[in-house]
Design an enzyme around this catalytic site. Structure first.
Site, PDB file in Angstrom:
ATOM      1  N   TYR A   1     -30.479  28.515  24.763  1.00 27.79           N
ATOM      2  CA  TYR A   1     -30.820  27.474  25.745  1.00 27.79           C
ATOM      3  C   TYR A   1     -32.284  27.038  25.570  1.00 27.79           C
ATOM      4  O   TYR A   1     -32.601  25.844  25.544  1.00 27.79           O
ATOM      5  CB  TYR A   1     -30.588  28.032  27.148  1.00 27.79           C
ATOM      6  CG  TYR A   1     -30.686  27.044  28.279  1.00 27.79           C
ATOM      7  CD1 TYR A   1     -29.631  26.178  28.570  1.00 27.79           C
ATOM      8  CD2 TYR A   1     -31.817  26.980  29.091  1.00 27.79           C
ATOM      9  CE1 TYR A   1     -29.707  25.281  29.628  1.00 27.79           C
ATOM     10  CE2 TYR A   1     -31.902  26.091  30.150  1.00 27.79           C
ATOM     11  CZ  TYR A   1     -30.840  25.245  30.416  1.00 27.79           C
ATOM     12  OH  TYR A   1     -30.915  24.359  31.471  1.00 27.79           O
TER      13      TYR A   1
ATOM     14  N   SER B   1     -35.564  21.004  30.664  1.00 26.50           N
ATOM     15  CA  SER B   1     -35.628  22.102  31.626  1.00 26.50           C
ATOM     16  C   SER B   1     -37.048  22.639  31.568  1.00 26.50           C
ATOM     17  O   SER B   1     -37.780  22.364  30.600  1.00 26.50           O
ATOM     18  CB  SER B   1     -34.635  23.193  31.184  1.00 26.50           C
ATOM     19  OG  SER B   1     -34.915  24.422  31.817  1.00 26.50           O
TER      20      SER B   1
HETATM   21  P1  NAD Z   1     -23.214  21.622  36.152  1.00 32.67           P
HETATM   22  O1  NAD Z   1     -22.466  22.770  35.564  1.00 32.67           O
HETATM   23  O2  NAD Z   1     -23.178  21.414  37.622  1.00 32.67           O
HETATM   24  O3  NAD Z   1     -22.784  20.259  35.445  1.00 32.67           O
HETATM   25  C1  NAD Z   1     -22.676  20.162  34.052  1.00 32.67           C
HETATM   26  C2  NAD Z   1     -21.625  19.121  33.730  1.00 32.67           C
HETATM   27  O4  NAD Z   1     -21.608  18.964  32.303  1.00 32.67           O
HETATM   28  C3  NAD Z   1     -20.207  19.509  34.163  1.00 32.67           C
HETATM   29  O5  NAD Z   1     -19.597  18.437  34.874  1.00 32.67           O
HETATM   30  C4  NAD Z   1     -19.493  19.791  32.850  1.00 32.67           C
HETATM   31  O6  NAD Z   1     -18.097  19.476  32.883  1.00 32.67           O
HETATM   32  C5  NAD Z   1     -20.247  18.876  31.906  1.00 32.67           C
HETATM   33  N1  NAD Z   1     -20.116  19.293  30.510  1.00 32.67           N
HETATM   34  C6  NAD Z   1     -20.236  20.545  29.997  1.00 32.67           C
HETATM   35  N2  NAD Z   1     -20.002  20.521  28.675  1.00 32.67           N
HETATM   36  C7  NAD Z   1     -19.737  19.234  28.343  1.00 32.67           C
HETATM   37  C8  NAD Z   1     -19.421  18.564  27.141  1.00 32.67           C
HETATM   38  N3  NAD Z   1     -19.301  19.244  25.981  1.00 32.67           N
HETATM   39  N4  NAD Z   1     -19.226  17.232  27.170  1.00 32.67           N
HETATM   40  C9  NAD Z   1     -19.322  16.535  28.333  1.00 32.67           C
HETATM   41  N5  NAD Z   1     -19.596  17.106  29.510  1.00 32.67           N
HETATM   42  C10 NAD Z   1     -19.809  18.455  29.519  1.00 32.67           C
HETATM   43  O7  NAD Z   1     -24.720  21.833  35.633  1.00 32.67           O
HETATM   44  P2  NAD Z   1     -26.114  21.203  36.095  1.00 32.67           P
HETATM   45  O8  NAD Z   1     -26.902  22.312  36.663  1.00 32.67           O
HETATM   46  O9  NAD Z   1     -25.929  19.962  36.878  1.00 32.67           O
HETATM   47  O10 NAD Z   1     -26.757  20.894  34.665  1.00 32.67           O
HETATM   48  C11 NAD Z   1     -26.922  19.582  34.158  1.00 32.67           C
HETATM   49  C12 NAD Z   1     -28.032  19.594  33.129  1.00 32.67           C
HETATM   50  O11 NAD Z   1     -29.250  20.002  33.763  1.00 32.67           O
HETATM   51  C13 NAD Z   1     -27.813  20.558  31.968  1.00 32.67           C
HETATM   52  O12 NAD Z   1     -28.254  19.964  30.762  1.00 32.67           O
HETATM   53  C14 NAD Z   1     -28.707  21.732  32.331  1.00 32.67           C
HETATM   54  O13 NAD Z   1     -29.108  22.461  31.203  1.00 32.67           O
HETATM   55  C15 NAD Z   1     -29.847  21.010  32.994  1.00 32.67           C
HETATM   56  N6  NAD Z   1     -30.674  21.845  33.873  1.00 32.67           N
HETATM   57  C16 NAD Z   1     -30.114  22.477  34.931  1.00 32.67           C
HETATM   58  C17 NAD Z   1     -30.926  23.248  35.742  1.00 32.67           C
HETATM   59  C18 NAD Z   1     -30.381  23.988  36.912  1.00 32.67           C
HETATM   60  O14 NAD Z   1     -31.089  24.855  37.424  1.00 32.67           O
HETATM   61  N7  NAD Z   1     -29.186  23.702  37.397  1.00 32.67           N
HETATM   62  C19 NAD Z   1     -32.288  23.361  35.465  1.00 32.67           C
HETATM   63  C20 NAD Z   1     -32.819  22.697  34.373  1.00 32.67           C
HETATM   64  C21 NAD Z   1     -31.995  21.927  33.582  1.00 32.67           C
END
Ligand code: NAD
Length: 259
Positions: A154, A141
């Site tokens: 985080y 991130s």
């Molecule tokens: P999201 O909530 O849309 O998807 C996350 C997925 O991870 C979900 O399907 C959930 O069921 C799954 N998950 C959660 N805990 C789990 C576990 N213990 N085992 C297996 N699966 C699990 O979120 P997203 O925004 O798509 O985030 C995905 C990644 O991107 C994360 O690592 C997040 O930190 C990172 N990220 C997101 C953003 C953002 O702005 N959305 C920015 C930077 C980084």
């Protein structure tokens, strides 16, 4: 960019960024395993990949459970003959001021982001060795580089992924295993949609202010990064041909963070 017949595992791929990466890999010719806590939502993404002509499967995995990670990754490797690409993407967000951050929630954050990255890497490792190499991609991130209020766990976890990726790059290099981190800015997914009201409450400001003056304040154009932007980078890192690109972190954030 082509991933023809490459065997790819994407964790947290039932939703958001992981889902888009799985669909992108499928369109690029890969066999894709959608690993998630939510099996029926993961199956729906696998079905979308299959409808587009790809091979795909859904596997149930809690990335913080050593047993579940090993059995799911072994299942994929045995079904298709190995692992070429691992995207360690599953993640959650929990925000609190540090003085009130519950220890149990701190441990849960580190378990999902850091234990999950370690366990999936370790489980995929022998299957990548058998294939003569592979690409490990960690979902970092901008918070792998910068800090924000309320996000102690985080920010700690996302910084930690950079260290892990550098060690994996060094240990994997002689075996053709590359490791890199993608560092997105804010992307409108369920994870971010949940944070907007939470941060508005914790900071005592409106939801519109959270978006404009917290999330997008430092970008060059006030825009969210999109799941497509992140999937483009994930495809490039997965399909790159040599060890020239390893141990790196790629920031995709509309200029929020510049290196
Ligand atoms: P999201 O909530 O849309 O998807 C996350 C997925 O991870 C979900 O399907 C959930 O069921 C799954 N998950 C959660 N805990 C789990 C576990 N213990 N085992 C297996 N699966 C699990 O979120 P997203 O925004 O798509 O985030 C995905 C990644 O991107 C994360 O690592 C997040 O930190 C990172 N990220 C997101 C953003 C953002 O702005 N959305 C920015 C930077 C980084």
């Amino acid at each position: 960019m082509n991933l023809k017949d490459k065997i790819c595992i994407v964790t947290g791929a039932a939703s958001g960024i992981g889902r888009e990466i799985a669909l992108r890999y499928a369109r690029a010719g890969a066999k894709v395993a959608i690993a998630d806590l939510k099996l029926s939502a993961a199956q729906a993404v696998a079905d979308e990949c299959i409808a587009g002509g790809a091979e795909a499967m859904a596997v149930m995995m809690d990335v913080s459970s050593e047993l579940q990670v090993r059995s799911a990754i072994d299942e994929v490797a045995h079904a298709w003959g190995g692992v070429d690409v691992l995207v360690s993407n599953a993640g959650i967000q929990i925000v609190h001021p540090i003085a009130e951050y519950p220890y149990a929630e701190w441990k849960k954050m580190l378990a999902i982001h850091l234990d999950g990255a370690f366990l999936t890497t370790q489980a995929a490792w022998p299957h990548m060795l058998k294939r003569g190499g592979g690409s490990v991609i960690y979902m970092g991130s901008v918070h792998s580089k910068e800090a924000s209020l309320l996000k102690s766990a985080y920010v700690t976890a996302k910084h930690g992924l950079i260290g892990l990726s550098k060690v994996v790059a060094k240990e994997g290099g002689p075996h053709g295993i590359r490791a890199n981190v993608i560092c997105p800015g804010f992307v409108r997914t369920p994870l971010v949609d949940k944070q907007i009201p939470e941060q508005a409450k914790a900071l005592g400001i409106s939801e519109a202010d959270v978006v404009k003056n917290v999330m997008l304040k430092e970008t060059v154009d006030g825009e969210f990064t999109t799941v497509d932007d992140v999937a483009d980078v994930a495809l490039m890192l997965a399909s790159f041909r040599s060890n020239a690109l390893t141990g790196q972190s790629v920031v995709v954030s509309h200029g929020w963070s510049m290196q």
